[in-house]
Design a protein around this motif. Sequence first.
Motif, PDB file in Angstrom:
ATOM      1  N   ASP A  27       5.371 -10.286   8.763  1.00 13.50           N
ATOM      2  CA  ASP A  27       5.025  -9.367   9.855  1.00 13.50           C
ATOM      3  C   ASP A  27       6.351  -8.832  10.387  1.00 13.50           C
ATOM      4  O   ASP A  27       7.141  -9.584  10.977  1.00 13.50           O
ATOM      5  CB  ASP A  27       4.257 -10.116  10.942  1.00 13.50           C
ATOM      6  N   VAL A  28       6.608  -7.540  10.179  1.00 11.87           N
ATOM      7  CA  VAL A  28       7.930  -6.998  10.516  1.00 11.87           C
ATOM      8  C   VAL A  28       8.253  -7.093  12.012  1.00 11.87           C
ATOM      9  O   VAL A  28       9.418  -7.018  12.394  1.00 11.87           O
ATOM     10  CB  VAL A  28       8.105  -5.535  10.047  1.00 11.87           C
ATOM     11  N   VAL A  43       1.685  12.638   2.894  1.00  7.54           N
ATOM     12  CA  VAL A  43       1.374  11.965   1.637  1.00  7.54           C
ATOM     13  C   VAL A  43      -0.016  11.363   1.773  1.00  7.54           C
ATOM     14  O   VAL A  43      -0.304  10.690   2.781  1.00  7.54           O
ATOM     15  CB  VAL A  43       2.397  10.827   1.359  1.00  7.54           C
ATOM     16  N   TYR A  87       3.234   7.399  18.013  1.00 10.49           N
ATOM     17  CA  TYR A  87       3.741   7.437  16.631  1.00 10.49           C
ATOM     18  C   TYR A  87       4.953   8.363  16.535  1.00 10.49           C
ATOM     19  O   TYR A  87       5.994   7.998  15.972  1.00 10.49           O
ATOM     20  CB  TYR A  87       2.623   7.903  15.698  1.00 10.49           C
ATOM     21  N   LYS A  90       8.879   7.271  15.544  1.00  8.05           N
ATOM     22  CA  LYS A  90       9.608   7.750  14.375  1.00  8.05           C
ATOM     23  C   LYS A  90      10.903   8.459  14.788  1.00  8.05           C
ATOM     24  O   LYS A  90      11.902   8.425  14.048  1.00  8.05           O
ATOM     25  CB  LYS A  90       8.711   8.662  13.527  1.00  8.05           C
ATOM     26  N   ASP A 111       4.756  -7.650   3.250  1.00 10.82           N
ATOM     27  CA  ASP A 111       3.667  -6.966   3.956  1.00 10.82           C
ATOM     28  C   ASP A 111       2.840  -8.038   4.679  1.00 10.82           C
ATOM     29  O   ASP A 111       2.949  -9.224   4.371  1.00 10.82           O
ATOM     30  CB  ASP A 111       2.774  -6.214   2.956  1.00 10.82           C
ATOM     31  N   ILE A 134       3.090   4.398   0.195  1.00  9.96           N
ATOM     32  CA  ILE A 134       4.471   4.749  -0.149  1.00  9.96           C
ATOM     33  C   ILE A 134       5.283   3.499  -0.487  1.00  9.96           C
ATOM     34  O   ILE A 134       6.034   3.473  -1.471  1.00  9.96           O
ATOM     35  CB  ILE A 134       5.123   5.531   1.023  1.00  9.96           C
ATOM     36  N   SER A 162       0.833  -1.216   0.000  1.00 13.49           N
ATOM     37  CA  SER A 162       0.000   0.000   0.000  1.00 13.49           C
ATOM     38  C   SER A 162       0.863   1.260   0.000  1.00 13.49           C
ATOM     39  O   SER A 162       2.057   1.222   0.350  1.00 13.49           O
ATOM     40  CB  SER A 162      -0.884  -0.024   1.264  1.00 13.49           C
ATOM     41  N   THR A 165      -2.324   8.804   1.676  1.00 17.60           N
ATOM     42  CA  THR A 165      -2.343   7.334   1.600  1.00 17.60           C
ATOM     43  C   THR A 165      -3.428   6.852   2.561  1.00 17.60           C
ATOM     44  O   THR A 165      -3.972   7.646   3.348  1.00 17.60           O
ATOM     45  CB  THR A 165      -0.989   6.746   2.071  1.00 17.60           C
ATOM     46  N   CYS A 208       9.647   0.244   5.289  1.00 19.09           N
ATOM     47  CA  CYS A 208       8.577   1.227   5.067  1.00 19.09           C
ATOM     48  C   CYS A 208       7.292   0.872   5.821  1.00 19.09           C
ATOM     49  O   CYS A 208       6.453   1.737   6.047  1.00 19.09           O
ATOM     50  CB  CYS A 208       8.294   1.343   3.563  1.00 19.09           C
TER      51      CYS A 208
HETATM   52  P1  NAD Z   1      -0.168   2.722   4.359  1.00 16.97           P
HETATM   53  O1  NAD Z   1      -1.117   2.442   5.469  1.00 16.97           O
HETATM   54  O2  NAD Z   1      -0.700   3.027   3.005  1.00 16.97           O
HETATM   55  O3  NAD Z   1       0.894   1.525   4.210  1.00 16.97           O
HETATM   56  C1  NAD Z   1       1.476   0.922   5.330  1.00 16.97           C
HETATM   57  C2  NAD Z   1       1.707  -0.537   4.987  1.00 16.97           C
HETATM   58  O4  NAD Z   1       2.404  -1.159   6.090  1.00 16.97           O
HETATM   59  C3  NAD Z   1       0.410  -1.326   4.767  1.00 16.97           C
HETATM   60  O5  NAD Z   1       0.452  -2.036   3.540  1.00 16.97           O
HETATM   61  C4  NAD Z   1       0.356  -2.269   5.953  1.00 16.97           C
HETATM   62  O6  NAD Z   1      -0.282  -3.515   5.671  1.00 16.97           O
HETATM   63  C5  NAD Z   1       1.846  -2.462   6.251  1.00 16.97           C
HETATM   64  N1  NAD Z   1       2.082  -2.956   7.611  1.00 16.97           N
HETATM   65  C6  NAD Z   1       1.544  -2.511   8.768  1.00 16.97           C
HETATM   66  N2  NAD Z   1       1.972  -3.267   9.796  1.00 16.97           N
HETATM   67  C7  NAD Z   1       2.800  -4.219   9.274  1.00 16.97           C
HETATM   68  C8  NAD Z   1       3.555  -5.280   9.826  1.00 16.97           C
HETATM   69  N3  NAD Z   1       3.513  -5.549  11.147  1.00 16.97           N
HETATM   70  N4  NAD Z   1       4.319  -6.033   8.999  1.00 16.97           N
HETATM   71  C9  NAD Z   1       4.351  -5.763   7.657  1.00 16.97           C
HETATM   72  N5  NAD Z   1       3.623  -4.799   7.078  1.00 16.97           N
HETATM   73  C10 NAD Z   1       2.875  -4.030   7.873  1.00 16.97           C
HETATM   74  O7  NAD Z   1       0.729   3.927   4.896  1.00 16.97           O
HETATM   75  P2  NAD Z   1       1.808   4.862   4.193  1.00 16.97           P
HETATM   76  O8  NAD Z   1       1.350   6.247   4.395  1.00 16.97           O
HETATM   77  O9  NAD Z   1       2.164   4.383   2.845  1.00 16.97           O
HETATM   78  O10 NAD Z   1       3.034   4.647   5.189  1.00 16.97           O
HETATM   79  C11 NAD Z   1       4.283   4.089   4.784  1.00 16.97           C
HETATM   80  C12 NAD Z   1       5.347   4.579   5.750  1.00 16.97           C
HETATM   81  O11 NAD Z   1       5.490   6.002   5.611  1.00 16.97           O
HETATM   82  C13 NAD Z   1       5.011   4.328   7.205  1.00 16.97           C
HETATM   83  O12 NAD Z   1       6.186   3.966   7.900  1.00 16.97           O
HETATM   84  C14 NAD Z   1       4.519   5.680   7.681  1.00 16.97           C
HETATM   85  O13 NAD Z   1       4.672   5.839   9.063  1.00 16.97           O
HETATM   86  C15 NAD Z   1       5.400   6.605   6.882  1.00 16.97           C
HETATM   87  N6  NAD Z   1       4.913   7.968   6.734  1.00 16.97           N
HETATM   88  C16 NAD Z   1       3.741   8.244   6.074  1.00 16.97           C
HETATM   89  C17 NAD Z   1       3.341   9.558   5.931  1.00 16.97           C
HETATM   90  C18 NAD Z   1       2.101   9.929   5.183  1.00 16.97           C
HETATM   91  O14 NAD Z   1       1.759  11.121   5.175  1.00 16.97           O
HETATM   92  N7  NAD Z   1       1.396   9.002   4.561  1.00 16.97           N
HETATM   93  C19 NAD Z   1       4.101  10.598   6.481  1.00 16.97           C
HETATM   94  C20 NAD Z   1       5.265  10.283   7.147  1.00 16.97           C
HETATM   95  C21 NAD Z   1       5.670   8.964   7.264  1.00 16.97           C
END
Ligand code: NAD
Length: 263
Positions: free
Chosen positions: A60-61, A190, A155, A159, A37, A18, A16, A192, A87
């Motif tokens: 599962d990370v 972003v 959160y 980070k 994932d 990013i 999903s 998402t 990610c």
């Molecule tokens: P998203 O929810 O679209 O994607 C996150 C993905 O992580 C999902 O596919 C989910 O299934 C997977 N995931 C969750 N727990 C997991 C686990 N235990 N093992 C494996 N996979 C797992 O979110 P996103 O916005 O694409 O976030 C991606 C990264 O970017 C994250 O680390 C998030 O914290 C970071 N981030 C996002 C934003 C934003 O604005 N979207 C901003 C800063 C940082």
Amino acid sequence: MNRFIGRTALVTGAASGIGREVAISFAREGATVVGADTDSDGLCGLCEQIGNRVWARVLDVSSESDWISAIRETETRHGRLDVLVNCAGAEAADGLQDPEHLLLEGWRRVQSVNVEGVALGCKHAIGLMSRNRSGAIINIASVAACVSTPTLAAYGASKAAVIHLTRSVAAHCARAGYGIRCNSVVPGVVVTPMIERYWSRLEREQHLSAAEARQRFLSRIPLGGFQEATDIAAAVLFLASADARQITGVALPVDGGFLLHDR
Ligand code: NAD
């Protein structure tokens, strides 16, 4: 456009947002991608999009045994690991949590995915990468690491830990002479599924309209507009590439200037 031919990149959170865009970008530039994932349906969608360049792996990370078998299988199938992108990320599932009202279970869940997941990924990737005396690890942090997060305490703390851990991994690998660099990318906002969930909570719990919830973030971005997943992927691929061969231990904001605000 072909910076990663012959390279193998493991991307977590690849189902999903990013992580998906990062996986697609590596494949487009010639890499073999291990897309990992917990969301197997999302991984199927990724496979449909980039076909035989990706091997989808449910992982599962936060599980060390999952990491051990995923890295072992990566070695068996591809013989090497050149890039790891940590990610996968999670936010507290039980609503906005300030430091006074946070729930321990939610706190632990966030730390186990965002911090332990990254630490375990680095730990097990280093072993395989160091055999080739080269590798690049990119950890996805957040601007939430650098500003106060009164409604997202777990959160933000997680980070900040990612940025610190990145520096420790970078220093360790450099000292050991492994040829492995480790950097973090610090996305701003972003659109998402994760940010949409956060905005929905803001709307519900702080009685904001959808437009007000979005505007609260937009108003903090000096360049105007949210970042795209492709903006984050471009920074990740740069840090993984030979162009960044002298860069290790940095936290690179891709935030439209979000962190320029003095708070
Ligand atoms: P998203 O929810 O679209 O994607 C996150 C993905 O992580 C999902 O596919 C989910 O299934 C997977 N995931 C969750 N727990 C997991 C686990 N235990 N093992 C494996 N996979 C797992 O979110 P996103 O916005 O694409 O976030 C991606 C990264 O970017 C994250 O680390 C998030 O914290 C970071 N981030 C996002 C934003 C934003 O604005 N979207 C901003 C800063 C940082």
